[in-house]
Motif scaffolding. Structure first.
Motif, PDB file in Angstrom:
ATOM      1  N   VAL A 212       0.840  -1.197   0.000  1.00 60.71           N
ATOM      2  CA  VAL A 212       0.000   0.000   0.000  1.00 60.71           C
ATOM      3  C   VAL A 212       0.876   1.249   0.000  1.00 60.71           C
ATOM      4  O   VAL A 212       0.635   2.207  -0.749  1.00 60.71           O
ATOM      5  N   TYR A 213       1.917   1.210   0.818  1.00 61.85           N
ATOM      6  CA  TYR A 213       2.833   2.357   0.890  1.00 61.85           C
ATOM      7  C   TYR A 213       3.547   2.566  -0.448  1.00 61.85           C
ATOM      8  O   TYR A 213       3.662   3.689  -0.940  1.00 61.85           O
ATOM      9  N   ALA A 214       4.012   1.466  -1.020  1.00 59.17           N
ATOM     10  CA  ALA A 214       4.740   1.539  -2.285  1.00 59.17           C
ATOM     11  C   ALA A 214       3.865   2.143  -3.384  1.00 59.17           C
ATOM     12  O   ALA A 214       4.336   2.936  -4.207  1.00 59.17           O
ATOM     13  N   ASP A 215       2.591   1.740  -3.395  1.00 60.51           N
ATOM     14  CA  ASP A 215       1.672   2.280  -4.401  1.00 60.51           C
ATOM     15  C   ASP A 215       1.419   3.770  -4.170  1.00 60.51           C
ATOM     16  O   ASP A 215       1.317   4.557  -5.117  1.00 60.51           O
ATOM     17  N   LYS A 216       1.390   4.155  -2.907  1.00 58.42           N
ATOM     18  CA  LYS A 216       1.114   5.535  -2.548  1.00 58.42           C
ATOM     19  C   LYS A 216       2.247   6.471  -2.964  1.00 58.42           C
ATOM     20  O   LYS A 216       2.014   7.596  -3.409  1.00 58.42           O
ATOM     21  N   VAL A 217       3.488   6.004  -2.809  1.00 58.77           N
ATOM     22  CA  VAL A 217       4.649   6.869  -3.080  1.00 58.77           C
ATOM     23  C   VAL A 217       5.245   6.644  -4.471  1.00 58.77           C
ATOM     24  O   VAL A 217       6.243   7.266  -4.820  1.00 58.77           O
ATOM     25  N   ALA A 218       4.648   5.749  -5.264  1.00 59.15           N
ATOM     26  CA  ALA A 218       5.193   5.456  -6.594  1.00 59.15           C
ATOM     27  C   ALA A 218       5.131   6.702  -7.478  1.00 59.15           C
ATOM     28  O   ALA A 218       4.095   7.352  -7.600  1.00 59.15           O
ATOM     29  N   VAL A 219       6.261   7.022  -8.102  1.00 60.59           N
ATOM     30  CA  VAL A 219       6.336   8.217  -8.956  1.00 60.59           C
ATOM     31  C   VAL A 219       6.829   7.872 -10.365  1.00 60.59           C
ATOM     32  O   VAL A 219       7.227   8.746 -11.119  1.00 60.59           O
ATOM     33  N   ALA A 220       6.772   6.588 -10.708  1.00 58.75           N
ATOM     34  CA  ALA A 220       7.295   6.163 -12.010  1.00 58.75           C
ATOM     35  C   ALA A 220       6.560   6.853 -13.165  1.00 58.75           C
ATOM     36  O   ALA A 220       7.177   7.298 -14.138  1.00 58.75           O
ATOM     37  N   GLU A 221       5.238   6.949 -13.065  1.00 57.11           N
ATOM     38  CA  GLU A 221       4.469   7.575 -14.138  1.00 57.11           C
ATOM     39  C   GLU A 221       4.877   9.038 -14.319  1.00 57.11           C
ATOM     40  O   GLU A 221       5.030   9.529 -15.450  1.00 57.11           O
ATOM     41  N   GLU A 222       5.070   9.717 -13.190  1.00 54.99           N
ATOM     42  CA  GLU A 222       5.429  11.138 -13.241  1.00 54.99           C
ATOM     43  C   GLU A 222       6.833  11.339 -13.826  1.00 54.99           C
ATOM     44  O   GLU A 222       7.056  12.272 -14.623  1.00 54.99           O
ATOM     45  N   THR A 223       7.770  10.484 -13.434  1.00 55.93           N
ATOM     46  CA  THR A 223       9.137  10.650 -13.951  1.00 55.93           C
ATOM     47  C   THR A 223       9.205  10.337 -15.451  1.00 55.93           C
ATOM     48  O   THR A 223       9.954  10.984 -16.187  1.00 55.93           O
ATOM     49  N   VAL A 224       8.411   9.354 -15.885  1.00 54.09           N
ATOM     50  CA  VAL A 224       8.359   9.036 -17.325  1.00 54.09           C
ATOM     51  C   VAL A 224       7.811  10.238 -18.103  1.00 54.09           C
ATOM     52  O   VAL A 224       8.348  10.620 -19.155  1.00 54.09           O
TER      53      VAL A 224
END
Length: 292
Positions: A212-224
Motif C-alpha cells: 500500500v505504501y509503495a503504491d502511494k509513493v510510486a512516482v514512475a508515471e510522473e518521472t516518465v
C-alpha cells in the motif's frame, strides 16, 4: 532556431530622390503588436509596413520608426492657411483686449500655430515610394531578426542545460524511490518488534502494508512524463517556427509533474530534489517569456 522577442535593426538608404531610414525595436509580448511612427503625409505606408513586418515576425511588441527626406524640393510649396491664420489673430486680439495684455504677437508667432503653414508637394507615386521603403525595411528587418537569433542561441543553451539538470534530478528520484519503500519496510518491521517483542510477525500483513505504501509513493508515471516533456522541450529548441507559447504550456505541465512527485514522495532527499527541479523550471519559464 528559436528567437528572442527583443531585437533592434536600422537601415538608411537613398532612392529616387529620397533618403529613407527604417528603425525597428521590440520587446516581449504575448501576441504581435505593431506601432509605427512616420511622417503624416506618408500615413498610407503604415498598414503595408505592418503586414510586411508581421510576415517576418510572429510575436513581440514592435516599434517602427520611419523618416523620409526629400532631396529634391523644387516641387514643394508652402501655402498659407489664411482662414486659420485670421482666426488665430482674431482670438489673440480678443485675449489681449479682455485681459489688458500687450499685443506682442507677430508673424513668427502666428506661423508656429498648427496648420497655419501647409507644405504642399506634387503628387507622389505611392507604389514606387512603397517599393523604396520596403527595400530599406527589408534590410532593417534582416538586422532585427539577426539580433533576435543571436540572443535566441544564448537562451537555447541556457534552457537546454537547465533541462539536463532536471533530468539528472529525475534520475536521482528514480533511483531513490525504491529505496524509500525498502526503508519503510525495515522501519515497519522494527516498529512491530518494538511493540510486540518476540511475538512472531504476520509477514503477509506486513507485505500488504508495504505494498500500500509503495503504491502511494510510486512516482514512475510522473518521472516518465517528465522525461517525455523535457525531450519535447528540447525538440522545440530546434524548431524553425515560433514556439514560445507552446513552450510556455509545456513548462506548466513539467511543473505539474514536479508538484505531484513532491506531494507523493514521503522522503526528505526526494523533496530536496523536487525543490531543485522547481527552481530550474522557474528559470526556464522566465526565459520562455521572451521567446518568439
Amino acid at each position: 532556431m528559436i528567437k528572442s522577442m527583443t531585437g533592434f535593426g536600422r537601415e538608411t538608404a537613398e532612392a529616387n530622390g529620397y533618403v529613407i531610414t527604417v528603425e525597428l525595436k521590440s520587446v516581449n509580448h504575448r501576441y504581435f503588436e505593431f506601432n509605427c511612427r512616420l511622417p503624416r503625409q506618408y500615413g498610407f505606408l503604415e498598414e503595408k509596413l505592418k503586414s510586411f513586418v508581421n510576415s517576418k515576425v510572429a510575436r513581440g511588441k514592435v516599434d517602427c520608426f520611419v523618416t523620409i527626406e526629400a532631396l529634391n524640393t523644387d516641387n514643394a510649396e508652402v501655402v498659407i492657411n489664411h482662414t486659420l491664420a485670421s482666426a488665430y489673430v482674431k482670438a489673440l486680439k480678443e485675449l489681449s483686449n479682455e485681459y489688458g495684455l500687450r499685443e506682442d504677437f507677430g508673424t513668427v508667432s502666428i506661423s508656429h500655430f498648427p496648420e497655419v503653414l501647409v507644405l504642399k508637394k506634387a503628387e507622389e507615386d505611392e507604389e514606387r515610394l512603397w517599393n523604396d521603403v520596403k527595400a530599406v525595411a527589408e534590410k532593417a528587418v534582416d538586422k532585427f531578426i539577426a539580433m533576435r537569433e543571436k540572443e535566441g542561441i544564448k537562451m537555447k543553451e541556457d534552457i537546454y542545460s537547465r533541462g539536463q539538470f532536471i533530468l539528472d534530478c529525475v534520475s536521482f528520484v528514480e533511483e531513490r524511490s525504491p529505496e524509500t519503500v525498502k526503508e519503510y519496510n525495515d522501519k515497519l518491521v522494527a516498529r512491530v518488534h518494538e511493540l510486540l517483542g518476540d511475538i512472531s510477525l504476520d509477514e503477509n500483513r506486513v507485505l500488504q502494508e508495504v505494498a500500500v505504501y509503495a503504491d502511494k509513493v510510486a512516482v514512475a508515471e510522473e518521472t516518465v512524463r517528465l522525461r517525455s516533456h523535457i525531450e519535447q522541450l528540447n525538440s522545440f529548441l530546434e524548431s524553425k517556427e515560433a514556439v514560445g507559447r507552446k513552450m510556455d504550456f509545456l513548462v506548466q505541465e513539467i511543473n505539474r509533474e514536479a508538484n505531484t512527485i513532491g506531494s507523493k514522495a514521503n522522503d526528505v532527499e526526494i523533496a530536496r530534489k523536487v525543490v531543485d527541479i522547481k527552481a530550474e523550471i522557474e528559470k526556464i519559464r522566465e526565459q520562455i517569456q521572451n521567446i518568439e
